[in-house]
Design an enzyme around this catalytic site. Structure first.
Site, short mmCIF file in Angstrom:
data_model
loop_
_atom_site.label_atom_id
_atom_site.label_comp_id
_atom_site.label_asym_id
_atom_site.label_seq_id
_atom_site.Cartn_x
_atom_site.Cartn_y
_atom_site.Cartn_z
CE1 TYR A 167 -3.94 2.20 0.59
CE2 TYR A 167 -2.55 3.26 2.26
CZ TYR A 167 -3.69 3.25 1.47
OH TYR A 167 -4.58 4.30 1.54
CE LYS A 170 -3.67 4.85 -1.83
NZ LYS A 170 -4.68 5.37 -2.81
#
Length: 248
Positions: free
Chosen positions: A140, A144
């Site tokens: 993640y 990002k």
């Protein structure tokens, strides 16, 4: 104003749709499930990581609207919660595919529409994980961070055509997806859900989680003429994160 929002069927994306609609915008949302989309909004069920599906979506949008003023590339998934050595490659790829490749595809197909009209705004949803990194969330966080790199490049490429690009970095946002994160982190660390929640909140100077509406309001600002010279920026909506991992 014509606005498309990926993952607009619930959560932050749905709040964005409400906020733009309240300003009189035409709203088009995508999601895997669009059954809860209000009457008056356009809606398309599509996987943002499916290039053919995204190409067809933007072709339909061009036919219907003739152009596009604001793209909110918002789709994302939490991905696995695990130490990096325990993350399966398949899970890594699934997380990066939605969070990063989904944003890329949305920008890829929105850019020509905006270039033809000489204006537009792209708002990419990153995360505070894309600023600080987070233990136990490698896929993640990497995705990002990639969203921010993509946004910075879009701002440079598209600025000469009158198109702006910015990234919003939400902190811990109240809602179903964050509840899943809290439960998984609690299990991984042998803590209670409430203790993990308190850790996130205590890691901000405002001692608070974020509401989806707070993120939506920033998206509306970035898509508006009030932000006409705001581009290439990373803007956190997080109550000011002081410690990216207060639980450790």
């Amino acid at each position: 104003m014509r606005v498309i929002i990926t993952a607009g069927g619930s959560g932050i994306g749905f709040a964005m749709g409400q906020a733009f609609a309240a300003q009189g915008a035409q709203v088009w949302v995508t999601d895997l499930d669009v059954s809860a989309v209000p009457e008056g909004w356009h809606a398309t069920a599509v996987d943002v990581s499916d290039e053919a599906g995204m190409a067809a979506l933007f072709a339909d949008l061009e036919t219907e609207w003739g152009g596009l003023d604001v793209l909110c590339a918002n789709a994302g998934v939490a991905g696995p919660t695990a130490l990096v050595e325990d993350v399966e490659l398949e899970d890594w790829k699934a997380c990066v595919s939605v969070n990063l490749e989904g944003a890329f595809l949305a920008a890829k197909f929105a850019a020509p529409l905006m270039k033809r009209q000489g204006s537009g705004a792209m708002v990419l949803t990153s995360s505070t994980a894309g600023i600080y990194g987070y233990p136990n969330r490698a896929p993640y966080a990497a995705a990002k961070w990639g969203v921010i790199g993509l946004m910075k490049t879009l701002a440079m490429e598209l600025g000469p055509f009158g198109i702006r690009a910015n990234a919003i970095c939400p902190g811990a946002v109240e809602g179903a997806r964050m509840e899943g994160v809290l439960e998984r982190e609690a299990a991984a660390k042998g803590m209670t859900r409430d203790a993990v929640y308190a850790g996130y909140a205590s890691g901000t100077s405002m001692r608070s989680f974020v509401e989806a509406a707070d993120v939506a309001n920033m998206a509306v600002f970035l898509g508006s003429d009030a932000a006409r010279l705001v581009s290439g920026q990373v803007i956190a909506v997080d109550g000011h994160t002081e410690n990216p991992d207060p639980k450790v």
